[in-house]
Design a protein around this motif. Structure first.
Motif, mmCIF file in Angstrom:
data_model
loop_
_atom_site.group_PDB
_atom_site.id
_atom_site.type_symbol
_atom_site.label_atom_id
_atom_site.label_comp_id
_atom_site.label_asym_id
_atom_site.label_seq_id
_atom_site.Cartn_x
_atom_site.Cartn_y
_atom_site.Cartn_z
ATOM 1 N N PRO A 274 62.709 -12.493 42.128
ATOM 2 C CA PRO A 274 61.205 -12.428 42.458
ATOM 3 C C PRO A 274 60.670 -13.583 42.401
ATOM 4 O O PRO A 274 61.116 -14.468 40.891
ATOM 5 C CB PRO A 274 61.368 -11.587 40.646
ATOM 6 C CG PRO A 274 63.046 -10.990 41.086
ATOM 7 C CD PRO A 274 63.243 -12.404 41.344
ATOM 8 N N ALA A 275 59.525 -13.214 42.503
ATOM 9 C CA ALA A 275 58.424 -14.749 42.590
ATOM 10 C C ALA A 275 57.289 -14.881 42.091
ATOM 11 O O ALA A 275 56.746 -13.733 41.943
ATOM 12 C CB ALA A 275 58.962 -16.109 44.025
ATOM 13 N N ALA A 276 56.221 -15.247 42.884
ATOM 14 C CA ALA A 276 54.675 -15.423 42.853
ATOM 15 C C ALA A 276 53.533 -14.457 42.901
ATOM 16 O O ALA A 276 53.289 -14.224 42.066
ATOM 17 C CB ALA A 276 53.812 -16.650 43.969
ATOM 18 N N VAL A 277 54.281 -13.300 44.124
ATOM 19 C CA VAL A 277 53.381 -12.652 44.362
ATOM 20 C C VAL A 277 54.036 -11.319 43.197
ATOM 21 O O VAL A 277 53.138 -11.325 42.539
ATOM 22 C CB VAL A 277 53.785 -11.662 45.662
ATOM 23 C CG1 VAL A 277 53.274 -10.173 45.884
ATOM 24 C CG2 VAL A 277 53.595 -12.527 46.721
ATOM 25 N N THR A 278 55.460 -11.114 42.907
ATOM 26 C CA THR A 278 55.219 -10.429 41.624
ATOM 27 C C THR A 278 55.112 -10.870 40.756
ATOM 28 O O THR A 278 54.089 -9.614 39.816
ATOM 29 C CB THR A 278 57.128 -10.169 41.610
ATOM 30 O OG1 THR A 278 57.895 -9.581 43.002
ATOM 31 C CG2 THR A 278 57.173 -9.449 40.452
#
Ligand SMILES: Cc1ncc(COP(=O)(O)O)c(C=O)c1O
Length: 293
Positions: A274-278
């Protein structure tokens, strides 16, 4: 008393226009809904005293009932008002809201229930956020469900009908027994569909990919997230996704009124970070719904 005592909470449930004490809210056990699955429901959430997309939920409830051949004896405006009144009566600001329409008791217990009374209840209970955003960003683990989302010729998939959840409950139980949080259901053609009570999104090269909602509920949160992504100039692709493509994505998350935006870290052998867009969409969603807790 049951294991949870959920029937013994204080407060009231709105039933057919009256506030009935929570622990006295009973219906005869020979009602049509219980025996033949003739019921539909909603799941709304109140944030800081306001029910998010209340009118959309009430209209979907009426539409779901119509699909099952039931005419709800209240308008969307009346249902909205009853939800607002119940929230006030319960004294909640952050709550889960459960409107439920069911075909009641009749002259007998035939499969046909055209003359049975159509009922509406609205229950709500507090549902605080158990996890901080940081905790959520660890992601949950999914396995594949044994059951498939049926073809539109087999089940009225646009209705939020209680009967359609039989395969969801079975799939969730099996997933939990194997140590997963939830199950990913494929559709009858083998495409990725959704989790047992939430829609699914993937990220690849900063763009969103989500299954086309033609065999499962096109969630209100799903549509909200698509709109938020478009506002943020994040490209959204709605289409068929095969299980073989699951390794192509870097992020994955679930959406739903209850799930809100829940990051996913594992689907069977595939892992996601889980990273920037999420994180960006979670922030935008929390801001929109007015979530502060
Ligand atoms: C099977 C299923 N799919 C998707 C959703 C997400 O729908 P929504 O975002 O309208 O809550 C839900 C939750 O209601 C659900 O039960």
């Amino acid at each position: 008393m049951s294991a949870t005592g959920f029937e013994n909470k204080p407060g009231y449930i709105w039933i057919n226009g009256e506030f009935v004490k929570w622990n006295e809210s009973y219906e005869h056990i020979l009602n049509h809904a219980m025996h033949y699955g003739s019921s539909v429901f909603e799941g709304d959430r109140a944030y800081n005293g306001k029910i998010f997309k209340l009118d959309e939920h009430s209209k979907r409830l009426i539409r779901s009932a119509e699909i099952l051949g039931m005419k709800v004896p209240y308008t969307a405006e009346e249902i909205n008002q009853a939800c607002i009144d119940t929230l006030k009566k319960q004294g909640f600001t952050n709550a889960y809201v459960r409107p439920y329409v069911w075909r009641g008791i009749g002259d007998g217990l035939s499969i046909a229930g055209d003359n049975n009374k159509i009922n509406l209840l609205i229950a709500m209970w507090e549902w605080p956020s158990y996890y901080s955003k940081d905790e959520l960003m660890q992601g949950i683990k999914l396995c594949f469900a044994e059951y498939k989302r049926p073809s539109p010729a087999t089940a009225p998939f646009e209705a939020k009908a209680a009967g359609l959840y039989v395969i969801c409950t079975l799939s969730k139980h099996k997933a939990e027994a194997k140590g997963y949080s939830d199950a990913l259901m494929l559709d009858y053609q083998g495409n990725v569909a959704e989790a047992t009570s939430a829609n699914i999104f993937f990220v690849k090269d900063g763009e969103l990919h989500t299954p086309k909602a033609d065999t499962f509920l096109n969630g209100i949160t799903r549509r909200t997230v698509i709109a938020l992504a478009k506002d943020a100039n994040i490209k959204v692709h709605e289409g068929y996704i095969k299980p073989e493509e699951l390794g192509d994505f870097t992020e994955c998350f679930l959406t739903g009124t209850a799930a809100e935006i829940t990051p996913v870290s594992v689907i069977e052998t595939h892992t996601y970070k889980p990273a920037a867009v999420t994180a960006q969409l979670m922030d935008a969603y929390y801001k929109l719904v007015g979530k502060t807790a």
